[in-house]
Design a protein around this motif. Structure first.
Motif, mmCIF file in Angstrom:
data_model
loop_
_atom_site.group_PDB
_atom_site.id
_atom_site.type_symbol
_atom_site.label_atom_id
_atom_site.label_comp_id
_atom_site.label_asym_id
_atom_site.label_seq_id
_atom_site.Cartn_x
_atom_site.Cartn_y
_atom_site.Cartn_z
ATOM 1 N N ALA A 98 0.806 -1.220 0.000
ATOM 2 C CA ALA A 98 0.000 0.000 0.000
ATOM 3 C C ALA A 98 0.839 1.270 0.000
ATOM 4 C CB ALA A 98 -0.945 0.008 1.206
ATOM 5 N N MET A 99 1.927 1.294 0.747
ATOM 6 C CA MET A 99 2.751 2.502 0.833
ATOM 7 C C MET A 99 3.756 2.614 -0.312
ATOM 8 S SD MET A 99 3.701 2.729 4.860
ATOM 9 C CE MET A 99 2.455 3.079 6.090
ATOM 10 N N ALA A 100 4.303 1.480 -0.735
ATOM 11 C CA ALA A 100 5.410 1.494 -1.689
ATOM 12 C C ALA A 100 5.139 2.285 -2.969
ATOM 13 C CB ALA A 100 5.822 0.059 -2.037
ATOM 14 N N PRO A 101 3.929 2.232 -3.572
ATOM 15 C CA PRO A 101 3.725 3.014 -4.800
ATOM 16 C C PRO A 101 3.936 4.506 -4.613
ATOM 17 C CG PRO A 101 2.002 1.371 -4.559
ATOM 18 C CD PRO A 101 2.765 1.379 -3.274
ATOM 19 N N SER A 102 3.781 4.996 -3.382
ATOM 20 C CA SER A 102 3.961 6.424 -3.117
ATOM 21 C C SER A 102 5.301 6.763 -2.507
ATOM 22 C CB SER A 102 2.845 6.919 -2.170
ATOM 23 O OG SER A 102 1.575 6.723 -2.730
ATOM 24 N N ALA A 119 -5.824 -13.824 0.931
ATOM 25 C CA ALA A 119 -6.491 -13.685 2.230
ATOM 26 C C ALA A 119 -5.682 -12.768 3.131
ATOM 27 C CB ALA A 119 -6.662 -15.042 2.914
ATOM 28 N N GLN A 120 -6.378 -11.973 3.912
ATOM 29 C CA GLN A 120 -5.709 -11.216 4.957
ATOM 30 C C GLN A 120 -5.561 -12.098 6.194
ATOM 31 O OE1 GLN A 120 -7.086 -7.228 5.669
ATOM 32 N NE2 GLN A 120 -6.376 -7.227 7.793
ATOM 33 N N LEU A 121 -4.461 -11.920 6.916
ATOM 34 C CA LEU A 121 -4.166 -12.773 8.059
ATOM 35 C C LEU A 121 -4.387 -12.066 9.390
ATOM 36 C CD1 LEU A 121 -0.793 -14.261 6.732
ATOM 37 C CD2 LEU A 121 -3.090 -15.246 6.505
ATOM 38 N N ALA A 122 -3.737 -10.937 9.561
ATOM 39 C CA ALA A 122 -3.732 -10.298 10.875
ATOM 40 C C ALA A 122 -3.254 -8.868 10.722
ATOM 41 C CB ALA A 122 -2.809 -11.061 11.836
ATOM 42 N N ALA A 123 -3.312 -8.138 11.827
ATOM 43 C CA ALA A 123 -2.814 -6.767 11.858
ATOM 44 C C ALA A 123 -1.962 -6.586 13.107
ATOM 45 C CB ALA A 123 -3.970 -5.769 11.853
ATOM 46 N N ALA A 124 -1.125 -5.569 13.075
ATOM 47 C CA ALA A 124 -0.321 -5.207 14.238
ATOM 48 C C ALA A 124 -0.563 -3.729 14.512
ATOM 49 C CB ALA A 124 1.156 -5.480 13.993
ATOM 50 N N PRO A 291 -5.775 -10.728 15.308
ATOM 51 C CA PRO A 291 -6.350 -11.537 14.233
ATOM 52 C C PRO A 291 -7.357 -10.727 13.427
ATOM 53 C CG PRO A 291 -6.256 -12.791 16.272
ATOM 54 C CD PRO A 291 -5.917 -11.375 16.628
ATOM 55 N N ASP A 292 -7.226 -10.757 12.120
ATOM 56 C CA ASP A 292 -8.109 -9.980 11.247
ATOM 57 C C ASP A 292 -8.209 -10.692 9.907
ATOM 58 O OD1 ASP A 292 -9.710 -8.044 10.164
ATOM 59 O OD2 ASP A 292 -8.169 -6.493 10.062
ATOM 60 N N ALA A 293 -8.907 -11.816 9.904
ATOM 61 C CA ALA A 293 -9.025 -12.638 8.701
ATOM 62 C C ALA A 293 -10.054 -12.051 7.736
ATOM 63 C CB ALA A 293 -9.425 -14.062 9.081
ATOM 64 N N ARG A 294 -9.675 -11.990 6.462
ATOM 65 C CA ARG A 294 -10.595 -11.556 5.399
ATOM 66 C C ARG A 294 -10.319 -12.389 4.162
ATOM 67 N NH1 ARG A 294 -10.893 -4.912 5.826
ATOM 68 N NH2 ARG A 294 -10.047 -4.743 7.931
ATOM 69 N N GLY A 295 -11.364 -12.686 3.437
ATOM 70 C CA GLY A 295 -11.205 -13.410 2.196
ATOM 71 C C GLY A 295 -10.653 -12.526 1.097
ATOM 72 N N ALA A 296 -10.485 -13.120 -0.092
ATOM 73 C CA ALA A 296 -9.834 -12.429 -1.198
ATOM 74 C C ALA A 296 -10.544 -11.136 -1.583
ATOM 75 C CB ALA A 296 -9.744 -13.365 -2.401
ATOM 76 N N GLY A 297 -11.877 -11.185 -1.684
ATOM 77 C CA GLY A 297 -12.617 -9.996 -2.098
ATOM 78 C C GLY A 297 -12.450 -8.837 -1.128
ATOM 79 N N PHE A 299 -10.250 -8.440 1.207
ATOM 80 C CA PHE A 299 -8.839 -8.084 1.347
ATOM 81 C C PHE A 299 -8.388 -7.217 0.172
ATOM 82 C CE2 PHE A 299 -4.225 -9.760 1.128
ATOM 83 C CZ PHE A 299 -3.755 -8.719 1.904
ATOM 84 N N GLY A 300 -8.780 -7.589 -1.039
ATOM 85 C CA GLY A 300 -8.418 -6.788 -2.207
ATOM 86 C C GLY A 300 -8.991 -5.388 -2.134
ATOM 87 N N ALA A 301 -10.246 -5.269 -1.692
ATOM 88 C CA ALA A 301 -10.865 -3.949 -1.565
ATOM 89 C C ALA A 301 -10.155 -3.118 -0.509
ATOM 90 C CB ALA A 301 -12.346 -4.105 -1.227
ATOM 91 N N MET A 302 -9.794 -3.752 0.610
ATOM 92 C CA MET A 302 -9.082 -3.039 1.660
ATOM 93 C C MET A 302 -7.733 -2.533 1.168
ATOM 94 S SD MET A 302 -6.534 -3.154 4.111
ATOM 95 C CE MET A 302 -6.090 -4.873 4.348
ATOM 96 N N MET A 303 -6.977 -3.374 0.431
ATOM 97 C CA MET A 303 -5.683 -2.942 -0.085
ATOM 98 C C MET A 303 -5.830 -1.738 -1.019
ATOM 99 S SD MET A 303 -3.270 -6.277 -0.726
ATOM 100 C CE MET A 303 -4.432 -7.225 -1.725
#
Length: 323
Positions: A98-102, A119-124, A291-297, A299-303
Motif C-alpha cells: 500500500a505505501m510502496a507506490p507512493s 487472504a488477509q491474516l492479521a494486523a499489528a 487476528p483480522d481474517a478476510r477473504g480475497a474480495g 482483502f483486495g478492496a481493503m488494499m
C-alpha cells in the motif's frame, strides 16, 4: 510418515476444504515468501500460519525469507514467479502493498496489477510510547509538553515506514513540530527512545509492551480500533478524539496475478479455516498480532483503499520518493 498419519492428515484436510477446493490444490509445497529476516514479526506470523496449514495442504508449506530493500526484493520475486501456479505466495504487509507506490520512485512491481489477493491474516497495532523520564503522564500532557518545545524528535524504524508516517501524521493532526529521526531497525529506534535520545516513537504493541510493563517506557495511546489486550489501560487514538491517527500494519497473502483462480480459492479456504481455529487465534494474540481474517474480495478492496489513503498521507507529509 505412517499410513495412519497420512489418513488423519487427509481427513483433516477434507474437513477444512470443500471437495472442489481439495481437488484444485497443487501437488507441490506451498512457498510463503516474505521480505523480512528470521525472528522478525512477519517471520513469526508466517511460521504460525505455515504450522496451522500443514495439515490442510497435502504437499506442505515452506517459509522462504528473502529480506532486503524494505521487502521489495521478495515482492518482486513473487510478482515474477514462474510458473505462476499458485505455489509461490507473498506474505506481504502494508509497506510493500500500500505505501510502496507512493514512497518509491521506481517500484519494480505494481501491487494493483501484479498480484491477486488471497487472504488477509492479521494486523499489528502501534503504541505511542515516550521515555519513562519524560514529564508527561498522558496524551494531553504530551501535547502540552511538546508544544512548549521548539521541536520534538520521534524515532522511526526507517524512512517511508508506518512509524515514520505515524510521526508525521501526529505532527499534522496536533500542530506539534515533529522531526522524524530514522534508524536502521526497530531495535535501534527503540534504544533511542529508551535512552531519551528521541522523545517518542510509534512501535508495534508487541515490541513496546514489555518495556511499558517494566516501567522503562510510558504508553500514551494505541492506534488500533480497540484497546489492546496486551495494554488494556492504554486508550485508543479514537477514544482520545484523534480517529485520524488510527492506523495499523496489516499482513496478508497475495499471489502472482496469473495464478489459477481455483488454486487460489482452495488456498484461501484453507487459510480462512485455519484462522478460525481457537489455537491459532490464541497464538497470534500471544505474539502481539490482532487476528483480522478476510477473504480475497474484502482483502483486495481493503488494499485498494489503503493505497489511496497512504498516497494522501505521503503527499501531505511532502515525503520525497526513494529512488
Amino acid at each position: 510418515m505412517t499410513t495412519r498419519m497420512i489418513g488423519r492428515r487427509a481427513a483433516l484436510a477434507a474437513a477444512l476444504l470443500p471437495p472442489v477446493a481439495w481437488a484444485a490444490l497443487p501437488d507441490r509445497p506451498l512457498r510463503l515468501v516474505l521480505g523480512f529476516a528470521a525472528g522478525s514479526g512477519p517471520d513469526v506470523l508466517a511460521r504460525l500460519v505455515a504450522e496451522a496449514l500443514k495439515e490442510a495442504l497435502p504437499a506442505g508449506v515452506i517459509v522462504d525469507n528473502r529480506p532486503g530493500a524494505g521487502g521489495l526484493i521478495a515482492a518482486q520475486e513473487v510478482a515474477r514467479a514462474a510458473p505462476a501456479d499458485g505455489t509461490a505466495l507473498l506474505l506481504g504487509e502494508v509497506g510493500q502493498l500500500a505505501m510502496a507506490p507512493s514512497t518509491y520512485a521506481r517500484l519494480p512491481y505494481d501491487p494493483a496489477r501484479d498480484f491477486a489477493a488471497v487472504a488477509q491474516l492479521a494486523a499489528a497495532d502501534f503504541g505511542l510510547v515516550v521515555p519513562a523520564a519524560l514529564p508527561v503522564e498522558d496524551f494531553a500532557g504530551y501535547l502540552a509538553w511538546g508544544k512548549a518545545q521548539r521541536q520534538l524528535s520521534m524515532g522511526t524504524f526507517g524512512a517511508g515506514t508506518p512509524g515514520h508516517f505515524g510521526a508525521a501524521m501526529l505532527g499534522q493532526a496536533t500542530g506539534l513540530a515533529v522531526e522524524p529521526v530514522h534508524f536502521r531497525s526497530t531495535g535501534d529506534a527503540m534504544g533511542a527512545v529508551l535512552n531519551g535520545t528521541v522523545q517518542g516513537m510509534f512501535g508495534t504493541v508487541a515490541v513496546v509492551a514489555p518495556h511499558v510493563k517494566a516501567g522503562r517506557l510510558k504508553a500514551l495511546a494505541v492506534t488500533g480500533p480497540a484497546r489492546s489486550p496486551v495494554l488494556p489501560a492504554v486508550p485508543t487514538m479514537a477514544e482520545l478524539g484523534r480517529p485520524a491517527l488510527g492506523f495499523s500494519a496489516w499482513f496478508g497473502l497475495v499471489a502472482p496475478a496469473a495464478a489459477p483462480p481455483p488454486v487460489l480459492a482452495a488456498i484461501e479456504a484453507a487459510v480462512l479455516a485455519a484462522l478460525a481455529t481457537p489455537a491459532l487465534l490464541a497464538r497470534l494474540q500471544e505474539a502481539g498480532f490482532r487476528p483480522d481474517a478476510r477473504g480475497a474480495g474484502p482483502f483486495g478492496a481493503m488494499m485498494a483503499a489503503e493505497r489511496l489513503r497512504w498516497a494522501e498521507v505521503v503527499r501531505a507529509t511532502g515525503f520525497k520518493a526513494i529512488e
